[in-house]
Design a protein around this motif. Structure first.
Motif, PDB file in Angstrom:
ATOM      1  N   ALA A   1       4.988 -13.573  -9.610  1.00 16.15           N
ATOM      2  CA  ALA A   1       4.528 -13.476 -10.301  1.00 16.15           C
ATOM      3  C   ALA A   1       3.631 -12.304 -10.406  1.00 16.15           C
ATOM      4  O   ALA A   1       2.707 -11.062 -10.906  1.00 16.15           O
ATOM      5  CB  ALA A   1       3.578 -14.083 -11.298  1.00 16.15           C
TER       6      ALA A   1
ATOM      7  N   CYS B   1       7.357 -18.510  -5.974  1.00 14.12           N
ATOM      8  CA  CYS B   1       6.793 -18.263  -7.904  1.00 14.12           C
ATOM      9  C   CYS B   1       5.640 -17.340  -8.001  1.00 14.12           C
ATOM     10  O   CYS B   1       5.812 -16.086  -8.895  1.00 14.12           O
ATOM     11  CB  CYS B   1       6.602 -19.776  -8.389  1.00 14.12           C
TER      12      CYS B   1
ATOM     13  N   ILE C   1      10.085 -24.716  -7.719  1.00 12.81           N
ATOM     14  CA  ILE C   1      10.319 -24.033  -8.523  1.00 12.81           C
ATOM     15  C   ILE C   1      10.317 -24.262 -10.508  1.00 12.81           C
ATOM     16  O   ILE C   1       9.334 -22.670 -11.254  1.00 12.81           O
ATOM     17  CB  ILE C   1      11.890 -23.361  -8.944  1.00 12.81           C
TER      18      ILE C   1
ATOM     19  N   HIS D   1       5.258 -13.689 -16.024  1.00 12.89           N
ATOM     20  CA  HIS D   1       6.177 -12.376 -15.009  1.00 12.89           C
ATOM     21  C   HIS D   1       6.844 -11.414 -16.219  1.00 12.89           C
ATOM     22  O   HIS D   1       6.336 -11.836 -17.111  1.00 12.89           O
ATOM     23  CB  HIS D   1       7.695 -13.819 -14.813  1.00 12.89           C
TER      24      HIS D   1
ATOM     25  N   HIS E   1       9.173  -9.964 -18.172  1.00 10.81           N
ATOM     26  CA  HIS E   1      10.393  -9.766 -18.895  1.00 10.81           C
ATOM     27  C   HIS E   1      11.407  -9.188 -18.663  1.00 10.81           C
ATOM     28  O   HIS E   1      11.031  -7.977 -18.354  1.00 10.81           O
ATOM     29  CB  HIS E   1      10.746 -10.598 -19.829  1.00 10.81           C
TER      30      HIS E   1
ATOM     31  N   GLY F   1       4.873 -18.769 -14.448  1.00  8.54           N
ATOM     32  CA  GLY F   1       6.434 -18.000 -15.098  1.00  8.54           C
ATOM     33  C   GLY F   1       6.144 -17.246 -16.009  1.00  8.54           C
ATOM     34  O   GLY F   1       6.198 -15.840 -16.144  1.00  8.54           O
ATOM     35  N   ARG F   2       4.284 -17.704 -16.486  1.00  7.64           N
ATOM     36  CA  ARG F   2       4.400 -16.862 -18.680  1.00  7.64           C
ATOM     37  C   ARG F   2       3.632 -14.948 -17.593  1.00  7.64           C
ATOM     38  O   ARG F   2       3.443 -14.385 -18.346  1.00  7.64           O
ATOM     39  CB  ARG F   2       3.084 -16.466 -19.384  1.00  7.64           C
TER      40      ARG F   2
ATOM     41  N   GLU G   1       7.140 -22.016 -11.727  1.00  5.90           N
ATOM     42  CA  GLU G   1       7.355 -21.482 -13.679  1.00  5.90           C
ATOM     43  C   GLU G   1       6.361 -22.324 -14.438  1.00  5.90           C
ATOM     44  O   GLU G   1       5.880 -21.318 -15.173  1.00  5.90           O
ATOM     45  CB  GLU G   1       8.711 -21.499 -13.671  1.00  5.90           C
TER      46      GLU G   1
END
Length: 165
Positions: free
Chosen positions: A61, A57, A150, A161, A163, A158-159, A154
């Motif tokens: 990113a 992850c 995962i 990435h 989108h 995750g923030r 995330e």
């Protein structure tokens, strides 16, 4: 002399891969040399998978951040490429005005950008394939460890990435 297909042993004596979820604690992870023999070693393998999934992850990113940086750097150079096409998209406001988005195919090809981009993509894919192989053992502990990693990855990254990728 037919082969007994109900046997879990092959002619070489090694176990065949189980094709249903199971809870064995002595499943190979990536190679025969990496086969936990104790519960502690199995727990270590599961912890390794959690960390590897978090790293996956983080790498995804990082790739997204680098792509945005490289795109920003190219725009800052102000390079005009013959035949540049801009796509109009409908904006979210009521004015009906769209915002222009640059077509990524019009950016010039640069070894200084494409080489690290390809290297990062290769590493991200390699780590992803290792995680996939762990899940394909059908070992419940390995599977849940990958999912846990995962989830944590995330939560942490995750923030970051972009989108839609």
């Amino acid at each position: 002399m037919g082969m007994d297909h109900s046997s879990t042993e092959t002619s070489s004596g090694s176990s065949m891969m189980k094709m249903a979820f199971h809870t064995s604690t002595i499943d190979n992870l990536f190679s025969e040399a990496w086969t936990p023999k104790t519960i502690g070693q199995y727990a270590g393998a599961c912890i390794f998978l959690i960390v590897l999934a978090i790293i996956y992850c983080a790498l995804a990113a990082f790739k997204s951040i680098q792509d945005a940086k490289w795109h920003k750097d190219e725009r800052a150079r102000g390079i005009v490429v013959a035949g540049t096409r801009r796509n109009k998209t409908v904006g979210s406001g009521n004015s009906g005005e769209g915002e222009e988005k640059e077509n990524p195919w019009t950016a010039p090809w640069r070894l200084s950008i494409e080489l690290p981009r390809a290297a990062i993509s290769t590493v991200v894919s390699g780590v992803g394939y290792l995680l996939m192989l762990a899940v394909m053992t059908f070992n419940v502990g390995y599977f849940l460890s990958v999912l846990a990693g995962i989830f944590v990855g995330e939560l942490a990254f995750g923030r970051l990435h972009k989108h839609g990728h």
